[in-house]
Design a protein around this motif. Sequence first.
Motif, PDB file in Angstrom:
ATOM      1  N   GLY A 277       0.653  -2.411  14.157  1.00 38.63           N
ATOM      2  CA  GLY A 277       1.577  -3.572  13.790  1.00 38.63           C
ATOM      3  C   GLY A 277       2.258  -3.326  12.688  1.00 38.63           C
ATOM      4  N   PRO A 278       3.405  -4.009  11.557  1.00 38.61           N
ATOM      5  CA  PRO A 278       3.745  -2.972  10.548  1.00 38.61           C
ATOM      6  C   PRO A 278       2.564  -3.328   9.768  1.00 38.61           C
ATOM      7  CG  PRO A 278       5.215  -5.262  11.336  1.00 38.61           C
ATOM      8  CD  PRO A 278       4.270  -5.192  12.349  1.00 38.61           C
ATOM      9  N   ASN A 279       1.548  -4.826   9.263  1.00 36.84           N
ATOM     10  CA  ASN A 279       0.768  -4.671   8.248  1.00 36.84           C
ATOM     11  C   ASN A 279       0.204  -3.496   8.262  1.00 36.84           C
ATOM     12  OD1 ASN A 279       1.245  -7.669   7.032  1.00 36.84           O
ATOM     13  ND2 ASN A 279       1.189  -8.018   8.651  1.00 36.84           N
ATOM     14  N   GLN A 280      -0.395  -2.948   9.635  1.00 32.53           N
ATOM     15  CA  GLN A 280      -1.068  -1.770   9.651  1.00 32.53           C
ATOM     16  C   GLN A 280      -0.427  -0.340   9.330  1.00 32.53           C
ATOM     17  OE1 GLN A 280      -1.147  -3.795  11.997  1.00 32.53           O
ATOM     18  NE2 GLN A 280      -3.199  -5.428  11.930  1.00 32.53           N
ATOM     19  N   VAL A 281       0.492  -0.459  10.048  1.00 32.15           N
ATOM     20  CA  VAL A 281       1.637   0.591   9.399  1.00 32.15           C
ATOM     21  C   VAL A 281       1.592   1.338   8.192  1.00 32.15           C
ATOM     22  CG1 VAL A 281       3.554   2.012   9.511  1.00 32.15           C
ATOM     23  CG2 VAL A 281       2.647   1.091  11.824  1.00 32.15           C
ATOM     24  N   LYS A 282       1.935  -0.234   7.416  1.00 30.27           N
ATOM     25  CA  LYS A 282       1.714  -0.915   6.158  1.00 30.27           C
ATOM     26  C   LYS A 282       0.837   0.139   5.534  1.00 30.27           C
ATOM     27  CE  LYS A 282       2.364  -4.180   2.445  1.00 30.27           C
ATOM     28  NZ  LYS A 282       2.979  -5.569   2.183  1.00 30.27           N
ATOM     29  N   SER A 283      -0.330  -0.274   5.577  1.00 33.03           N
ATOM     30  CA  SER A 283      -1.691   0.057   5.349  1.00 33.03           C
ATOM     31  C   SER A 283      -2.238   1.730   4.990  1.00 33.03           C
ATOM     32  CB  SER A 283      -3.290  -0.556   5.580  1.00 33.03           C
ATOM     33  OG  SER A 283      -3.419  -1.673   5.689  1.00 33.03           O
ATOM     34  N   LEU A 284      -1.411   2.085   6.356  1.00 33.02           N
ATOM     35  CA  LEU A 284      -1.722   3.725   6.733  1.00 33.02           C
ATOM     36  C   LEU A 284      -0.849   4.652   5.794  1.00 33.02           C
ATOM     37  CD1 LEU A 284      -1.903   3.650  10.369  1.00 33.02           C
ATOM     38  CD2 LEU A 284      -3.650   4.624   8.471  1.00 33.02           C
ATOM     39  N   ILE A 285       1.050   4.401   5.567  1.00 29.36           N
ATOM     40  CA  ILE A 285       1.837   5.234   4.690  1.00 29.36           C
ATOM     41  C   ILE A 285       2.597   4.521   4.217  1.00 29.36           C
ATOM     42  CG2 ILE A 285       1.976   6.253   6.394  1.00 29.36           C
ATOM     43  CD1 ILE A 285       4.241   4.966   8.449  1.00 29.36           C
ATOM     44  N   ARG A 286       2.149   2.808   3.231  1.00 35.37           N
ATOM     45  CA  ARG A 286       2.867   2.779   2.230  1.00 35.37           C
ATOM     46  C   ARG A 286       4.487   1.349   2.482  1.00 35.37           C
ATOM     47  NH1 ARG A 286       0.539   2.780  -2.278  1.00 35.37           N
ATOM     48  NH2 ARG A 286       2.831   2.467  -3.323  1.00 35.37           N
ATOM     49  N   THR A 287       4.968   1.739   3.872  1.00 34.66           N
ATOM     50  CA  THR A 287       5.920   1.097   4.066  1.00 34.66           C
ATOM     51  C   THR A 287       5.664  -0.094   3.584  1.00 34.66           C
ATOM     52  OG1 THR A 287       5.407   0.089   6.465  1.00 34.66           O
ATOM     53  CG2 THR A 287       6.493   2.102   6.470  1.00 34.66           C
ATOM     54  N   GLY A 288       7.235  -0.771   2.573  1.00 32.39           N
ATOM     55  CA  GLY A 288       7.173  -2.059   2.868  1.00 32.39           C
ATOM     56  C   GLY A 288       6.280  -2.387   1.920  1.00 32.39           C
ATOM     57  N   MET A 289       6.015  -1.771   0.871  1.00 35.82           N
ATOM     58  CA  MET A 289       4.900  -1.272  -0.618  1.00 35.82           C
ATOM     59  C   MET A 289       5.842  -1.544  -2.218  1.00 35.82           C
ATOM     60  SD  MET A 289       1.266  -0.013   0.581  1.00 35.82           S
ATOM     61  CE  MET A 289       0.669  -1.402  -1.271  1.00 35.82           C
ATOM     62  N   GLY A 290       7.529  -0.874  -1.762  1.00 32.49           N
ATOM     63  CA  GLY A 290       7.723  -0.965  -2.805  1.00 32.49           C
ATOM     64  C   GLY A 290       8.898  -2.255  -3.551  1.00 32.49           C
ATOM     65  N   SER A 291       9.293  -2.256  -4.683  1.00 38.38           N
ATOM     66  CA  SER A 291       9.970  -3.897  -5.293  1.00 38.38           C
ATOM     67  C   SER A 291      10.556  -4.039  -4.355  1.00 38.38           C
ATOM     68  CB  SER A 291      10.517  -2.713  -6.299  1.00 38.38           C
ATOM     69  OG  SER A 291      11.777  -2.463  -5.616  1.00 38.38           O
ATOM     70  N   CYS A 292      11.371  -3.726  -2.901  1.00 36.74           N
ATOM     71  CA  CYS A 292      11.355  -4.640  -2.382  1.00 36.74           C
ATOM     72  C   CYS A 292      11.027  -5.394  -1.194  1.00 36.74           C
ATOM     73  CB  CYS A 292      13.014  -3.972  -1.307  1.00 36.74           C
ATOM     74  SG  CYS A 292      12.008  -3.262   0.237  1.00 36.74           S
ATOM     75  N   GLN A 293       9.508  -5.231  -1.461  1.00 41.82           N
ATOM     76  CA  GLN A 293       8.864  -5.323  -0.320  1.00 41.82           C
ATOM     77  C   GLN A 293       9.264  -5.892   0.947  1.00 41.82           C
ATOM     78  OE1 GLN A 293       5.663  -7.808  -2.684  1.00 41.82           O
ATOM     79  NE2 GLN A 293       5.786  -5.158  -3.200  1.00 41.82           N
ATOM     80  N   GLY A 294       9.107  -4.731   1.464  1.00 40.65           N
ATOM     81  CA  GLY A 294       9.828  -4.876   2.329  1.00 40.65           C
ATOM     82  C   GLY A 294      10.960  -5.671   3.573  1.00 40.65           C
ATOM     83  N   ARG A 295      12.009  -6.131   2.655  1.00 42.54           N
ATOM     84  CA  ARG A 295      12.782  -6.631   2.381  1.00 42.54           C
ATOM     85  C   ARG A 295      13.698  -5.770   3.490  1.00 42.54           C
ATOM     86  NH1 ARG A 295      11.698  -8.707  -2.081  1.00 42.54           N
ATOM     87  NH2 ARG A 295      11.263 -10.862  -2.302  1.00 42.54           N
TER      88      ARG A 295
END
Length: 467
Positions: free
Chosen positions: A396-414
């Motif tokens: 899911g998105p949280n695991q993808v976030k851990s691997l490649i940093r999606t959603g970790m920028g200033s928009c916080q995934g918006r």
Amino acid sequence: MTREVDVLVIGAGPAGLAAATEAANAGRSVVLLDEQPAPGGQIYRAVERASPALLKILGEDYAAGRALVDEFRASAAEYLPGASVWNIGTDRLVDYSQGGQIANLRAASIVCAAGALERPCPIPGWTLPGVTTVGGLQILLKTSGVVEEEVVLAGAGPLLWLLAGQLVAAGAPPKAVVETVPKGRQTAALSKLPGALRAAGYLRKGLALTTAVRRAGVPVYSHAEALEVEGELAVSGLRFRADGSEHRLACTALGLHQGLIPNQQITRLLRCEHAWDSAQHCFRPVLDDGFQTSFPGLYVVGDAGGISGAKAAALQGRILGIQLATAGSGAGRQAERRLGSLKAELGRDLAIRPFLEALYAPDPKLLAPADSTIVCRCEEVTAGRVREAVRLGAPGPNQVKSLIRTGMGSCQGRVCGVAVASIIAAEQGAPPDQADYYRIRPPLKPLPLTELAAYPATGPDDEEREP
């Protein structure tokens, strides 16, 4: 000691203004927090200072927001502009930043009227300077009277045509409207038309807008697909295919739009139950008949609970404001009659939604960007990298976030949240609610370290801050 209030409203759009006004007028202590410097939200942004000429350009629906703002200003509700909510605890302690200082309030009831976000539209070149959303261009028009004279509008949805009509009224029509509604969609939506006739005023307005744009000589391209932005240092044109032919339109500005989705950051922060709305193609918080989420004391009205439009948002806000004001004491006969009238009006207004959702649902091809297309702008992550992470086992998105940093920028995934979830679901061959969404944590918005450093880790009663 932490200040206590009966009702705390987050967001000064039509839903938040109406809810705060009704609750305050009934004698409840009400505080409204909003990030903007003046009330109105996105739809009625800067309506208090709009000139008669600008009001004429933006139309009577925009001008109607002035009465809602004036009613709120005349109420006893306390208004805190420029206040950014960055955390809400499980004890309904709301932390916010205003004027470089952090403060908090605890509320018996919290009303989330955070509104909507524009659906991300990841196409090749969409990160180039000069490419923005249709809503972004409309904000320029509302706040500064600025129009882009070499602009192309591309996408689907009522807002696309609304801005095109407003630009025509401003004397700066768009170079073209490139509509991405797939072939056959109009026919498929006809089954929803009988119900939509209960809100026939919207149909008449939509027809008037499209007619005005076409009569102004604006080229309209229907059933467009394979959109690609051209340019090196900035946008220089848009390429696409329509009705079997290839087209290229030169432009210095491009507005993209694929409808709206609820802003779910606050409800996700408090771990509220969410469901995938297959009609609106987005996640939305699960609400009971009284607009309450699965988190006790947290209510959602307006587009943050599902896209419904400005009028419906204000009606929902009024209904909730009255319900909160009469909770525990029971609504009197006059309040009951008014609630019944408001609910009936809301039902009529919402009758248009199934038709619009069937007609303007995003093209499935646009929801499946090519591997080389950036989907997370903050971290410059492509759709291909997201798919690769799924193939490596990320569920899911949280695991993808851990691997490649999606959603970790200033928009916080918006911006990327729904797009990433959709790509993951498609790669898995599963519905989006199985992939789910990012786990949202505080702070909801970036904060200066100086503010955080001056804020204690625990509150006045030594309670935990993080939900």
